[in-house]
Design a protein around this motif. Structure first.
Motif, PDB file in Angstrom:
ATOM      1  N   ALA A 123       0.841  -1.196   0.000  1.00  0.00           N
ATOM      2  CA  ALA A 123       0.000   0.000   0.000  1.00  0.00           C
ATOM      3  C   ALA A 123       0.875   1.244   0.000  1.00  0.00           C
ATOM      4  O   ALA A 123       0.623   2.197  -0.708  1.00  0.00           O
ATOM      5  N   PHE A 124       1.919   1.205   0.845  1.00  0.00           N
ATOM      6  CA  PHE A 124       2.913   2.280   0.771  1.00  0.00           C
ATOM      7  C   PHE A 124       4.246   1.678   1.196  1.00  0.00           C
ATOM      8  O   PHE A 124       4.459   1.378   2.376  1.00  0.00           O
ATOM      9  N   GLN A 134      -9.035   4.330  -1.290  1.00  0.00           N
ATOM     10  CA  GLN A 134      -7.633   4.249  -1.689  1.00  0.00           C
ATOM     11  C   GLN A 134      -7.197   2.802  -1.910  1.00  0.00           C
ATOM     12  O   GLN A 134      -6.478   2.491  -2.857  1.00  0.00           O
ATOM     13  N   ARG A 135      -7.624   1.892  -1.028  1.00  0.00           N
ATOM     14  CA  ARG A 135      -7.251   0.483  -1.159  1.00  0.00           C
ATOM     15  C   ARG A 135      -7.826  -0.130  -2.426  1.00  0.00           C
ATOM     16  O   ARG A 135      -7.155  -0.895  -3.134  1.00  0.00           O
ATOM     17  N   GLN A 137      -5.919   1.214  -5.419  1.00  0.00           N
ATOM     18  CA  GLN A 137      -4.575   0.670  -5.555  1.00  0.00           C
ATOM     19  C   GLN A 137      -4.598  -0.613  -6.387  1.00  0.00           C
ATOM     20  O   GLN A 137      -3.814  -0.798  -7.316  1.00  0.00           O
ATOM     21  N   GLU A 157      -3.125  -1.060 -10.272  1.00  0.00           N
ATOM     22  CA  GLU A 157      -2.108  -2.072 -10.583  1.00  0.00           C
ATOM     23  C   GLU A 157      -2.573  -2.927 -11.760  1.00  0.00           C
ATOM     24  O   GLU A 157      -1.781  -3.270 -12.643  1.00  0.00           O
ATOM     25  N   THR A 192     -11.798   1.763 -12.009  1.00  0.00           N
ATOM     26  CA  THR A 192     -11.354   3.015 -11.387  1.00  0.00           C
ATOM     27  C   THR A 192     -12.440   4.086 -11.504  1.00  0.00           C
ATOM     28  O   THR A 192     -12.643   4.874 -10.574  1.00  0.00           O
ATOM     29  N   ASN A 234      -3.494   8.103  -4.816  1.00  0.00           N
ATOM     30  CA  ASN A 234      -3.544   7.109  -5.887  1.00  0.00           C
ATOM     31  C   ASN A 234      -2.584   7.466  -7.019  1.00  0.00           C
ATOM     32  O   ASN A 234      -1.984   6.580  -7.629  1.00  0.00           O
ATOM     33  N   GLN A 288       0.513   6.410  -5.673  1.00  0.00           N
ATOM     34  CA  GLN A 288       0.586   4.947  -5.667  1.00  0.00           C
ATOM     35  C   GLN A 288       0.867   4.409  -7.065  1.00  0.00           C
ATOM     36  O   GLN A 288       1.660   3.473  -7.236  1.00  0.00           O
ATOM     37  N   MET A 289       0.243   4.998  -8.079  1.00  0.00           N
ATOM     38  CA  MET A 289       0.524   4.584  -9.453  1.00  0.00           C
ATOM     39  C   MET A 289       1.982   4.833  -9.802  1.00  0.00           C
ATOM     40  O   MET A 289       2.631   4.029 -10.475  1.00  0.00           O
ATOM     41  N   ILE A 310       3.985   2.125  -8.050  1.00  0.00           N
ATOM     42  CA  ILE A 310       3.892   0.855  -8.774  1.00  0.00           C
ATOM     43  C   ILE A 310       4.774   0.897 -10.015  1.00  0.00           C
ATOM     44  O   ILE A 310       5.501  -0.052 -10.315  1.00  0.00           O
TER      45      ILE A 310
END
Length: 584
Positions: free
Chosen positions: A5-6, A184-185, A188, A192, A242, A306, A309-310, A313
């Protein structure tokens, strides 16, 4: 490897790339702090204006505060510009450095890596994934920091103004935080999947565009279209997830924000009607602004997280390649200046796939200035010998030496500089003929290229093309015939002035006219130079000083053409009779 997640370790690794740009980095932080201060001042100044100047009808005070609010707004706009500009500048500088490092790293990979890695996937990693990393800074990290600072500044001023109304706002915030975390979860996982599908789509399109001739020759347009629709549908579904999560989250966040504002107005309004001096009209006006400044960033932090997060990833995928240890071992320290050309293979064993040997204890000697031909059926290991000599792959055991020196002792660049290879499948870049010959080597002048072209007999062919040496052959040299591409490859090898020349099926699949030119070129560039020819054309085999016959990874015969063709029931004789007798 799936990203967390982080991932704090991954984040620290990304931050290391900010070191060369510390001034810009701290400039963005400073701009974010000042933005928080100026943004939170506006509602406070509005409260003061309403309570102390509008209500008492103080025109001079009103004019002063309006001017003050204008100055604050101007300063906020100036620092907003610097914040956005510096954040994006930092992101672009960082991905420039990462992309350069990644490309350099890939240039050092063994051929084995490219045998297994889809080209489209590598392109995705090098282009779109790296571009996404920039959004960590432009749309993620600094935006989150800026929003958190604004929220903190707003809360401090709100408690100073009216702690009762502030607690109503704070009571609603955990609900929004909880919903934001769930969102957010979900995002994520969805993002991905989006990145995976983008890589699959790029790989599929790249392969089909490159192999379009095969697709059309075998009438596979409809089949490939259906396969593309299937992959594209998966990509579409990933993105729709999304969109669905956004469509659910943002209306809920708006409802919570509106309900909170309603409770504040209701509570504050009753207190004003009851004559409570602690709550004023200025409070209600300013809190309408404060709630938006608190809740909008809070709900947008999920979206910005996000984005971050992208980027994480994408960074994880890029670092996977950077961490790949597939580079050719460059332990050699000797710089090869010029080889006499004596080549020795001693009990060389090699396998592309573990426990599946392609070469099974090969031993051979090539003397300086000799031209040897290697023949054998497909899969016998002919081209593998060439790949190992150039150290495109590392041998399993045995030794390969040039001039009695193990090739591992030479620096890789100097070794390959002294060996020129002409392949059957000539690769030309979308550039001019001149640049394809010199490969942008400034040490090779146009005069040298023209002189070499005349010597091997290809100058007239080039000058007959539009713009001559400046003719752009387009991608992969599609503007030239296969024979013309071969001639360019011969000239490319010749101008590099190698000590050792390798022709790997270089005279196959060409027209009669090109064959005559290539035959002349072959005689010129192999003269007084150690040459290894993966034989296909009869004339090349007949003129070789020695012919090596391979079968299933082993040398089964060697000798001159005359010796081998007269050997009853020999491999070469059978190969000669079946493949070459009709060419005489």
């Amino acid at each position: 490897m799936k990203a967390k997640a982080f991932d704090i370790r991954l984040f620290k690794r990304i931050l290391k790339y900010t070191k060369p740009y510390k001034t810009v980095f701290y400039g963005v932080i400073a701009a974010a702090i000042l933005l928080a201060v100026f943004a939170s001042l506006r509602p406070f100044l509005l409260k003061q204006t309403i309570d102390h100047y509008i209500k008492p009808h103080d025109q001079n005070g009103l004019l002063f505060y309006i001017t003050l609010m204008g100055i604050v707004l101007l300063l906020e706009g100036i620092f907003q510009f610097f914040f956005v500009f510096w954040a994006n500048l930092l992101g672009q500088n960082i991905i420039k450095d990462i992309r350069t490092k990644l490309f350099k790293h890939m240039l050092s990979f063994r051929m084995k890596y490219f045998d297994n890695a889809p080209v489209g996937q590598l392109v995705t990693r090098s282009v779109s994934d790296i571009e996404q990393i920039a959004r960590i800074f432009s749309q993620g990290l600094f935006m989150i920091i800026s929003d958190l600072l604004k929220m903190l500044a707003c809360l401090i001023i709100m408690f100073y103004m009216n702690w009762k109304l502030t607690w109503i706002v704070i009571a609603a915030m955990p609900i929004l935080v909880y919903i934001t975390r769930i969102f957010q979860r979900k995002m994520q996982v969805a993002f991905e999947e989006v990145r995976n599908q983008v890589a699959n789509l790029n790989t599929f399109v790249q392969e089909r565009v490159t192999g379009m001739k095969i697709v059309q020759l075998f009438n596979r347009e409809e089949i490939e279209h259906e396969k593309f629709k299937e992959i594209n549908q998966k990509h579409n579904v990933a993105w729709i997830k999304t969109i669905l999560y956004n469509s659910i989250f943002f209306p809920i966040a708006d409802i919570i924000s509106s309900l909170t504002l309603g409770f504040v107005v209701l509570y504050g309004g009753f207190h004003i009607l009851d004559g409570d001096k602690f709550t004023t009209f200025g409070d209600l006006f300013s809190y309408t602004m404060f709630i938006g400044m608190l809740f909008n960033p809070l709900r947008q932090i999920a979206d910005k997280f996000n984005e971050m997060q992208m980027g994480m990833i994408a960074a994880n995928r890029v670092f996977d390649i950077l961490d790949t240890q597939e580079d050719v071992q460059q332990t050699g320290t000797i710089k090869a200046k010029h080889f006499a050309g004596n080549i020795s293979f001693k009990d060389v064993r090699f396998s592309y796939i573990k426990d599946e040997e392609v070469l099974k204890g090969i031993s051979l000697e090539v003397k300086s200035g000799e031209t040897i031909a290697i023949v054998g059926s497909t899969g016998a290991g002919k081209s593998t010998i060439i790949n190992l000599l150039n150290r495109f792959y590392e041998i399993d055991s045995g030794t390969i030496a040039i001039d009695n020196q193990n090739i591992n002792d030479f620096t890789l660049s100097s070794l390959r500089t002294q060996i020129a290879v002409v392949l059957q499948d000539v690769f030309l870049f979308a550039d001019t003929i001149y640049n394809n010959i010199t490969l942008n080597n400034d040490a090779i002048s146009r005069e040298q290229v023209i002189a070499a072209a005349k010597k091997i007999g290809v100058h007239d062919f080039i000058m007959n093309l539009p713009k001559g040496y400046d003719y752009n052959v387009k991608e992969r040299g599609v503007m030239l015939s296969s024979g013309q591409r071969q001639l360019i490859a011969f000239l490319r090898a010749y101008v590099s002035n190698p000590s050792i020349l390798i022709l790997d099926e270089a005279t196959s699949s060409i027209d009669t006219y090109s064959e005559e030119l290539i035959q002349r070129a072959t005689e010129t560039i192999t003269k007084d130079r150690t040459s290894i020819v993966i034989a296909h054309r009869l004339a090349t085999i007949v003129n070789a000083d020695k012919i090596i016959v391979m079968h299933k990874g082993q040398i089964v015969e060697s000798g001159t053409h005359h010796e081998l063709v007269n050997k009853a029931d020999g491999y070469y004789k059978n190969l000669y009779d079946s493949q070459f007798s009709e060419a005489i």
